[in-house]
Scaffold this active site. Structure first.
Site, PDB file in Angstrom:
ATOM      1  CG  ASN A  75      -0.432  -0.037   2.398  1.00 56.40           C
ATOM      2  OD1 ASN A  75       0.765  -0.438   2.796  1.00 56.40           O
ATOM      3  ND2 ASN A  75      -1.223   0.313   3.455  1.00 56.40           N
ATOM      4  CD  GLU A 101       2.545 -12.299  -6.561  1.00 61.12           C
ATOM      5  OE1 GLU A 101       1.566 -11.610  -6.282  1.00 61.12           O
ATOM      6  OE2 GLU A 101       2.838 -13.214  -7.358  1.00 61.12           O
ATOM      7  N   GLY A 154       2.689  -5.264   7.855  1.00 67.20           N
ATOM      8  CA  GLY A 154       1.629  -6.072   6.950  1.00 67.20           C
ATOM      9  C   GLY A 154       0.554  -6.318   8.069  1.00 67.20           C
ATOM     10  CB  THR A 158       1.509 -11.707   7.579  1.00 64.64           C
ATOM     11  OG1 THR A 158       0.525 -12.134   6.678  1.00 64.64           O
ATOM     12  CG2 THR A 158       3.043 -12.088   6.951  1.00 64.64           C
ATOM     13  CD  GLU A 176       5.123   0.215  12.710  1.00 67.93           C
ATOM     14  OE1 GLU A 176       3.771   0.504  12.951  1.00 67.93           O
ATOM     15  OE2 GLU A 176       5.992   0.642  13.532  1.00 67.93           O
ATOM     16  NE  ARG A 204      -2.451   9.059   3.302  1.00 67.40           N
ATOM     17  CZ  ARG A 204      -1.537   8.851   4.320  1.00 67.40           C
ATOM     18  NH1 ARG A 204      -2.225   8.553   5.534  1.00 67.40           N
ATOM     19  NH2 ARG A 204      -0.324   8.766   4.244  1.00 67.40           N
ATOM     20  CB  CYS A 210      -1.910   0.488   8.616  1.00 67.78           C
ATOM     21  SG  CYS A 210      -0.907   1.782   8.715  1.00 67.78           S
ATOM     22  CB  SER A 368       1.685   9.446   8.833  1.00 65.42           C
ATOM     23  OG  SER A 368       0.886   8.487   9.229  1.00 65.42           O
TER      24      SER A 368
HETATM   25  P1  NAP Z   1       0.100  -8.997   4.375  1.00 65.08           P
HETATM   26  O1  NAP Z   1      -0.717 -10.032   3.709  1.00 65.08           O
HETATM   27  O2  NAP Z   1       0.414  -9.447   5.681  1.00 65.08           O
HETATM   28  O3  NAP Z   1       1.307  -8.817   3.468  1.00 65.08           O
HETATM   29  C1  NAP Z   1       2.429  -7.923   3.749  1.00 65.08           C
HETATM   30  C2  NAP Z   1       3.774  -8.575   3.184  1.00 65.08           C
HETATM   31  O4  NAP Z   1       3.903  -9.647   3.996  1.00 65.08           O
HETATM   32  C3  NAP Z   1       3.871  -8.748   1.834  1.00 65.08           C
HETATM   33  O5  NAP Z   1       5.284  -8.764   1.341  1.00 65.08           O
HETATM   34  C4  NAP Z   1       3.611 -10.184   1.842  1.00 65.08           C
HETATM   35  O6  NAP Z   1       4.245 -10.879   0.630  1.00 65.08           O
HETATM   36  C5  NAP Z   1       4.339 -10.849   2.858  1.00 65.08           C
HETATM   37  N1  NAP Z   1       3.810 -11.977   3.595  1.00 65.08           N
HETATM   38  C6  NAP Z   1       2.716 -12.643   3.604  1.00 65.08           C
HETATM   39  N2  NAP Z   1       2.558 -13.983   4.349  1.00 65.08           N
HETATM   40  C7  NAP Z   1       3.898 -13.897   4.544  1.00 65.08           C
HETATM   41  C8  NAP Z   1       4.368 -15.184   5.003  1.00 65.08           C
HETATM   42  N3  NAP Z   1       3.942 -16.206   5.442  1.00 65.08           N
HETATM   43  N4  NAP Z   1       5.913 -15.006   5.355  1.00 65.08           N
HETATM   44  C9  NAP Z   1       6.305 -14.000   4.986  1.00 65.08           C
HETATM   45  N5  NAP Z   1       5.890 -12.903   4.477  1.00 65.08           N
HETATM   46  C10 NAP Z   1       4.518 -13.015   4.054  1.00 65.08           C
HETATM   47  O7  NAP Z   1      -0.438  -7.801   4.312  1.00 65.08           O
HETATM   48  P2  NAP Z   1      -1.583  -7.035   3.265  1.00 65.08           P
HETATM   49  O8  NAP Z   1      -2.826  -7.568   3.633  1.00 65.08           O
HETATM   50  O9  NAP Z   1      -0.912  -7.215   1.965  1.00 65.08           O
HETATM   51  O10 NAP Z   1      -1.281  -5.557   3.669  1.00 65.08           O
HETATM   52  C11 NAP Z   1      -2.290  -4.807   4.409  1.00 65.08           C
HETATM   53  C12 NAP Z   1      -2.099  -5.079   5.809  1.00 65.08           C
HETATM   54  O11 NAP Z   1      -0.961  -4.125   6.458  1.00 65.08           O
HETATM   55  C13 NAP Z   1      -3.311  -4.293   6.741  1.00 65.08           C
HETATM   56  O12 NAP Z   1      -3.610  -5.167   7.707  1.00 65.08           O
HETATM   57  C14 NAP Z   1      -2.507  -2.738   7.062  1.00 65.08           C
HETATM   58  O13 NAP Z   1      -3.199  -2.157   8.224  1.00 65.08           O
HETATM   59  C15 NAP Z   1      -1.282  -3.290   7.442  1.00 65.08           C
HETATM   60  N6  NAP Z   1      -0.362  -2.308   7.336  1.00 65.08           N
HETATM   61  C16 NAP Z   1       0.098  -1.770   8.471  1.00 65.08           C
HETATM   62  C17 NAP Z   1       0.878  -0.653   8.302  1.00 65.08           C
HETATM   63  C18 NAP Z   1       1.452  -0.279   9.653  1.00 65.08           C
HETATM   64  O14 NAP Z   1       2.552   0.575   9.792  1.00 65.08           O
HETATM   65  N7  NAP Z   1       0.960  -0.466  10.853  1.00 65.08           N
HETATM   66  C19 NAP Z   1       1.394  -0.026   7.352  1.00 65.08           C
HETATM   67  C20 NAP Z   1       0.628  -0.505   6.130  1.00 65.08           C
HETATM   68  C21 NAP Z   1      -0.077  -1.607   6.225  1.00 65.08           C
HETATM   69  P3  NAP Z   1       3.112 -11.176  -0.783  1.00 65.08           P
HETATM   70  O15 NAP Z   1       2.547  -9.930  -1.218  1.00 65.08           O
HETATM   71  O16 NAP Z   1       3.911 -12.036  -1.728  1.00 65.08           O
HETATM   72  O17 NAP Z   1       1.859 -11.808  -0.166  1.00 65.08           O
END
Ligand code: NAP
Length: 405
Positions: A75, A101, A154, A158, A176, A204, A210, A368
């Site tokens: 994102n 990815e 993420g 995860t 995070e 946004r 997040c 932020s």
């Molecule tokens: P996600 O599925 O957890 O993916 C995030 C990253 O982790 C990607 O690079 C993903 O790779 C990788 N990943 C997924 N499964 C994994 C595993 N088993 N082992 C190692 N890496 C793994 O998150 P998302 O749904 O794409 O992103 C949105 C989430 O991120 C939301 O919950 C949001 O709130 C959170 N977020 C938090 C912040 C913060 O600062 N707190 C900032 C931005 C987003 P792939 O793309 O290859 O699956």
């Protein structure tokens, strides 16, 4: 450099669909972490501690933790990398970045810029991989004894997997994770300002950050006025379309799964009595485009108020008392950002202190910035990024006792 900025912004719009203007903003935000931490590197002070014995001297040194493995989401394909890498390099660590990815190009472009800037080979490394390989690559990064630190942004799900992997070799971790931000509008609020903040905080990146508001709590006295004005603002100010069109404020969602989640949350809410005030369905442009949506008559029993939607859906719950709003806001297993609008100074202190989140916006919907500590409590994570605190995530403290003096 200007050319690079524009190119990097275009890469972001191409790979994740966000409007070019937002992508340009992300590049400035992204670069701010490199600049900030380059300056912080000069202030990694140790300590001299008064010794407990006459013949001793006590020193505290700060040293890099070692190799940092960095896993980032789609994102903010550039800023989520530099927020970590800036701090890691300033602390003296080398990094291995695994980007999402869906958005590997920004990570690779940053590699090219690192080469141009003279960062030595092997310091900033990128390992893009297919989603099929993600779990295996993640496991290697989190279990290899050569890696000392995992920094992940993420989802909470995860994050929990990575924490388990990291436990085997007791690595340092920064997490995070997901949010579920409440946005409370009290009777004392300036409603027009609250509407402007709501629009910015909710829509946004098409609701895909997040810290985006996930649930609106609006006090009975101003509820109807807020909902009416919010709906008007959504219809007038938000334009869904191709991120490269100058008029667009809302790009597509990242993939079909994301669209399905928004649809599921709306369907569930409507089946339990919520009303669609505006939007509510896939956009006529098709594919991953979705209409910015506002729901009223929402309750805490609905899916959209229980989990992160991560899309352009604004559900509004009506409440009567401050205590009720704070209780609803805090009834979540995560606590990243929280927002509220009030013009009552005593209420501002009370509520800011009571909200169980890492970051609070009072009469502000976008909070932020590089100077401020970013991070959450509860299952939103561990550690803080940016600010003067962010570099500590990549430093070890070593105490040296000089004896026999
Ligand atoms: P996600 O599925 O957890 O993916 C995030 C990253 O982790 C990607 O690079 C993903 O790779 C990788 N990943 C997924 N499964 C994994 C595993 N088993 N082992 C190692 N890496 C793994 O998150 P998302 O749904 O794409 O992103 C949105 C989430 O991120 C939301 O919950 C949001 O709130 C959170 N977020 C938090 C912040 C913060 O600062 N707190 C900032 C931005 C987003 P792939 O793309 O290859 O699956």
């Amino acid at each position: 450099m200007m050319e690079n900025k524009e190119e990097l912004a275009r890469i972001i719009t191409a790979e994740n669909g966000k409007p070019l203007k937002e992508a340009q903003g992300e590049i400035v935000y992204s670069a701010s972490f490199l600049e900030w931490f380059a300056e912080e590197a000069r202030r990694i002070y140790g300590d001299v501690i008064p010794a407990p014995a006459k013949d001793r001297r006590v020193l505290v040194l700060k040293q890099p933790v070692g190799v940092a493995a960095i896993i980032t989401p789609w994102n903010f394909p550039s800023a989520m990398i530099t927020r970590k890498v800036g701090a890691a390099l300033a602390a003296g660590c080398t990094v291995v970045v695994k980007p999402a990815e869906d958005t590997p190009l920004s990570a690779l472009a940053l590699g090219e810029l690192a080469n141009q800037a003279g960062i030595p080979a092997g310091v900033y490394n990128v390992v893009p991989c297919s989603r099929q390989q993600t779990a295996a690559v993640g496991e290697v990064l989190c279990t290899d004894p050569l890696v000392s630190k995992i920094s992940f942004t993420g989802s909470t799900a995860t994050g929990k997997i990575l924490l388990k992997h990291a436990a085997g070799t007791v690595k340092r971790v920064s997490m995070e994770l997901g949010g579920h931000a409440p946005f409370i509008v009290f009777d004392s609020a300036n409603v027009d300002r609250a509407v402007a903040g709501a629009l910015a905080s909710k829509y946004r990146n098409s609701g895909q950050t997040c810290v985006c508001t996930n649930r609106f709590l609006v006090q009975k006295g101003i509820h109807d006025e807020f909902v009416e004005k919010f709906a008007k603002a959504i219809e007038k100010e938000l334009h869904v379309g191709n991120g490269f069109d100058a008029k667009t404020t809302q790009g597509p969602l990242i993939n079909e799964k994301a669209v399905e989640k928004v649809e599921k949350h709306i369907k569930d809410a409507v089946s339990q009595g919520a009303s669609i005030v505006t939007g509510g369905k896939r956009h006529s442009l098709g594919k991953n485009f979705f209409e910015p949506t506002l729901l009223s008559n929402v309750t805490t029993k609905m899916l959209c108020t229980q989990e992160e939607t991560f899309g352009p859906l604004a559900p509004v719950i009506k409440f009567e008392t401050e205590a009720e709003a704070v209780a609803i806001a805090n009834a979540a297993n995560v606590g990243l950002a929280g927002y509220f609008y009030s013009q009552d100074p005593a209420q501002i202190w009370r509520v800011a202190e009571q909200l169980e989140v890492g970051m609070v916006g009072v009469n502000e919907g976008i909070i932020s910035s590089v100077e401020c500590p970013f991070g959450g409590v509860k299952e939103s994570g561990l550690g803080r990024e940016g600010s003067k605190y962010g570099i500590d995530e990549y430093l070890e403290i070593k105490y040296v006792c000089l004896g026999g003096l």
